[in-house]
Design an enzyme around this catalytic site. Structure first.
Site, short mmCIF file in Angstrom:
data_model
loop_
_atom_site.label_atom_id
_atom_site.label_comp_id
_atom_site.label_asym_id
_atom_site.label_seq_id
_atom_site.Cartn_x
_atom_site.Cartn_y
_atom_site.Cartn_z
N LYS A 50 0.80 -1.21 0.00
CA LYS A 50 0.00 0.00 0.00
C LYS A 50 0.84 1.27 0.00
O LYS A 50 0.58 2.22 0.73
CB LYS A 50 -0.98 0.01 1.18
N LYS A 66 6.05 -7.17 -10.13
CA LYS A 66 5.77 -6.44 -8.90
C LYS A 66 6.11 -7.29 -7.68
O LYS A 66 5.86 -8.50 -7.69
CB LYS A 66 4.28 -6.08 -8.90
N THR A 67 6.68 -6.67 -6.67
CA THR A 67 6.99 -7.41 -5.44
C THR A 67 6.83 -6.52 -4.23
O THR A 67 6.96 -5.30 -4.31
CB THR A 67 8.43 -7.98 -5.47
N HIS A 68 6.52 -7.14 -3.09
CA HIS A 68 6.53 -6.46 -1.80
C HIS A 68 7.67 -6.98 -0.93
O HIS A 68 7.77 -6.63 0.25
CB HIS A 68 5.21 -6.68 -1.05
N ARG A 90 6.64 5.37 1.01
CA ARG A 90 5.58 6.27 1.43
C ARG A 90 5.71 6.56 2.93
O ARG A 90 6.14 5.71 3.70
CB ARG A 90 4.21 5.62 1.15
N SER A 98 -3.30 2.98 5.52
CA SER A 98 -3.74 2.34 4.27
C SER A 98 -3.66 0.82 4.38
O SER A 98 -4.55 0.09 3.91
CB SER A 98 -2.87 2.84 3.11
N SER A 188 -3.80 9.37 -12.58
CA SER A 188 -4.30 10.14 -11.43
C SER A 188 -5.20 9.24 -10.60
O SER A 188 -5.85 8.32 -11.10
CB SER A 188 -5.08 11.37 -11.91
N PHE A 189 -5.24 9.50 -9.32
CA PHE A 189 -5.97 8.63 -8.39
C PHE A 189 -7.45 8.54 -8.76
O PHE A 189 -8.04 7.45 -8.79
CB PHE A 189 -5.81 9.12 -6.95
N LYS A 218 -8.26 6.33 -0.62
CA LYS A 218 -8.19 7.79 -0.66
C LYS A 218 -7.00 8.29 -1.48
O LYS A 218 -7.12 9.25 -2.22
CB LYS A 218 -8.10 8.37 0.75
N GLY A 219 -5.84 7.65 -1.28
CA GLY A 219 -4.66 8.06 -2.03
C GLY A 219 -4.13 9.43 -1.64
O GLY A 219 -3.38 10.05 -2.37
#
Length: 256
Positions: A50, A66-68, A90, A98, A188-189, A218-219
């Site tokens: 997130k 993609k990886t986390h 972030r 989030s 854009s969100f 929400k972003g």
């Protein structure tokens, strides 16, 4: 009725890989993941969960994966093949909020419990993919030894065109203003929130219940202020100060 159906679906179990909590399917296939063979022209996008990948995913690229995973658990072939990697970090307070709401709506993750309980789990690093601190610092420390573009979610919100230009240059794409503006619009969100290719609304409700919390919620920057109590904020700031004392990364995360 949808909530009842969601409630009857069992959540995935979790277990540990090298001391890092992971969903059970990841643990069960760990050998296969660790031995994954990256190609030299692969582009890997990595974030703590997130942390806002959507803009990076929508940019023209070679094969995008993609990886986390924290960097010490990254399959070695990515670094051996000198793959380009984009990392997005972030603000940890917004990440926590989030991630909490993502747990609430996603049966692929453990039940987060109350906000107060999840706050404690997050601080202790007892969440899937491990402590936020170790994740962002590990990738940061590796960025000068490998082809890693380290971006910040807040910069992407503040000046998306500039960050997309930076990303495009990193992957070897030259984009004129018209194309850039189109990418800014589609990433854009608000636009992505309505896009079924990005908002995960096609996932069956028994696995992701958007009536509990939408995948793209929400972003915004600073939503943590609507969740943290004064006491929680004080505790978090003290914990953050201790755990981030050994890195200059702190200058990039402005909470107040």
């Amino acid at each position: 009725m949808e909530d009842l159906k969601f409630d009857s679906t069992k959540r995935l179990a979790v277990d540990y890989v090298e001391g890092i909590l992971q969903p059970k399917p990841t643990c069960d296939t760990w050998d296969q993941i660790w031995n994954f063979q990256a190609r030299p022209d692969d582009l890997l996008i990595s974030t703590y969960p997130k942390a806002g990948l959507e803009q990076a995913n929508a940019t023209p690229s070679p094969r995008a994966l993609k990886t986390h995973l924290p960097i010490h658990l990254l399959p070695p072939s990515f670094l051996e093949n000198n793959c380009k990697i984009i990392y997005v970090a972030r603000n940890p307070k917004d990440s926590m909020v989030s991630y909490y709401h993502f747990h609430r709506m996603n049966k692929g993750l453990p039940d987060p419990g109350t906000w107060e309980e999840f706050f404690e789990s997050f601080l202790a690093g007892k969440v899937c993919w491990g402590p936020w601190y170790d994740h962002v610092k590990g990738w940061w420390d590796a960025k000068d030894q490998h082809r890693i573009l380290y971006l910040f979610y807040e910069d992407m919100k503040r000046n998306p065109k500039h960050e997309i230009q930076k990303l495009a240059a990193f992957i070897g794409k030259s984009l004129d203003d018209k194309v850039l503006d189109k990418i800014v619009h589609h990433t854009s969100f608000d636009v992505m929130k309505q896009n079924p290719m990005a908002n995960y609304t096609s996932v069956p409700v028994e696995f992701m219940n958007h009536s509990i919390s939408p995948f793209l919620r929400k972003g915004t920057v600073g939503d943590w202020k609507n969740h943290f109590t004064v006491a929680q904020n004080d505790r978090f700031d003290e914990d953050y100060k201790q755990k981030m004392a050994d890195t200059i990364l702190t200058s990039h995360f402005q909470f107040l």
